[in-house]
Design an enzyme around this catalytic site. Structure first.
Site, short mmCIF file in Angstrom:
data_model
loop_
_atom_site.label_atom_id
_atom_site.label_comp_id
_atom_site.label_asym_id
_atom_site.label_seq_id
_atom_site.Cartn_x
_atom_site.Cartn_y
_atom_site.Cartn_z
N GLU A 147 73.26 17.85 130.74
CA GLU A 147 72.96 16.64 129.97
C GLU A 147 71.56 16.70 129.37
O GLU A 147 71.35 16.23 128.24
CB GLU A 147 73.16 15.39 130.83
CG GLU A 147 74.59 15.17 131.30
CD GLU A 147 75.65 15.19 130.20
OE1 GLU A 147 75.33 14.91 129.02
OE2 GLU A 147 76.81 15.49 130.51
N HIS A 185 71.80 18.51 126.18
CA HIS A 185 72.24 17.64 125.10
C HIS A 185 71.11 16.74 124.60
O HIS A 185 70.96 16.53 123.40
CB HIS A 185 73.42 16.76 125.54
CG HIS A 185 74.72 17.47 125.64
ND1 HIS A 185 75.17 18.39 124.70
CD2 HIS A 185 75.70 17.39 126.58
CE1 HIS A 185 76.37 18.83 125.05
NE2 HIS A 185 76.71 18.25 126.19
N CYS A 195 77.58 29.64 130.95
CA CYS A 195 76.41 28.89 130.50
C CYS A 195 76.51 27.44 130.97
O CYS A 195 77.59 26.85 130.95
CB CYS A 195 76.32 28.93 128.97
SG CYS A 195 74.95 27.96 128.29
N CYS A 231 72.41 30.01 128.75
CA CYS A 231 72.58 31.41 128.35
C CYS A 231 71.45 31.75 127.37
O CYS A 231 70.77 30.86 126.86
CB CYS A 231 73.95 31.62 127.72
SG CYS A 231 74.15 30.88 126.07
#
Length: 187
Positions: free
Chosen positions: A135, A138, A150, A169
């Protein structure tokens, strides 16, 4: 600073473990991570849907955003044991909004006990760390990643969360660094 707040009571060891992991990672970029206390769950009762017996995740984000502003944090993530959902989905592990600089993560469905299994603190911590890192990715503008290892890979189920790692990743990490520069967090 990234602020971590619990919404409702949570185990101290769980919050401490999440903060430690996220801090260890983001300190590489000169970003501190601080646990800023607990917010009572009661003010979020407006998010409760009695038909579903769940809380609408997006309702938490504006309040968390105002906390980020007050604390002068670059991001805030709330962690709760409340069961969250979004329209069109049975449940969500978490939700983020980059423009609000906020995210919410629920540990309810990350717990073995939710599935009538024996509690496993280490597994719960690993799962919670992955969802918080996801999160926060994001919040900092990262999309979902096709790489199943990932942390930015979409978790449609607990199996997906268990398969992926806790880190970005190399491709996502490069995007993260680029986005942190755009935000003025990195030089």
């Amino acid at each position: 600073m990234i602020a971590v707040v619990s919404i409702g009571p949570l185990e101290r060891w769980l919050i401490d473990g999440i903060v430690q992991f996220v801090s260890d990672y983001y300190s590489r970029f000169g970003i501190s991570v601080e646990e800023v206390g607990e917010v009572p769950a009661e003010p979020f009762s407006v998010a409760f849907n009695p038909r579903r017996n769940q809380y609408l995740g997006r309702v938490f984000l504006p309040t968390l955003s105002s906390l980020a502003t007050k604390l002068e944090a670059i991001a805030v993530v709330g962690i709760t044991d409340l069961d969250l959902y979004e329209e069109g989905l049975n449940f969500i592990f978490g939700l983020a909004n980059p423009s609000l600089r906020s995210a919410i993560v629920s540990v309810r469905r990350l717990r073995n006990e939710f599935y009538s299994l024996e509690p496993d603190e280490n597994l719960l911590l690993r799962r919670a760390v992955k969802e918080v890192m996801h999160e926060l990715g994001h919040v900092f503008g990262l999309p979902h990643c096709p790489n199943p290892k990932c942390v930015m890979h979409f978790s449609n189920s607990l199996v997906d969360t268990d398969v992926k790692g806790p880190l970005y990743c190399p491709i996502c990490e490069r995007k993260l660094i680029e986005n942190l520069r755009k935000l003025g967090v990195l030089k």
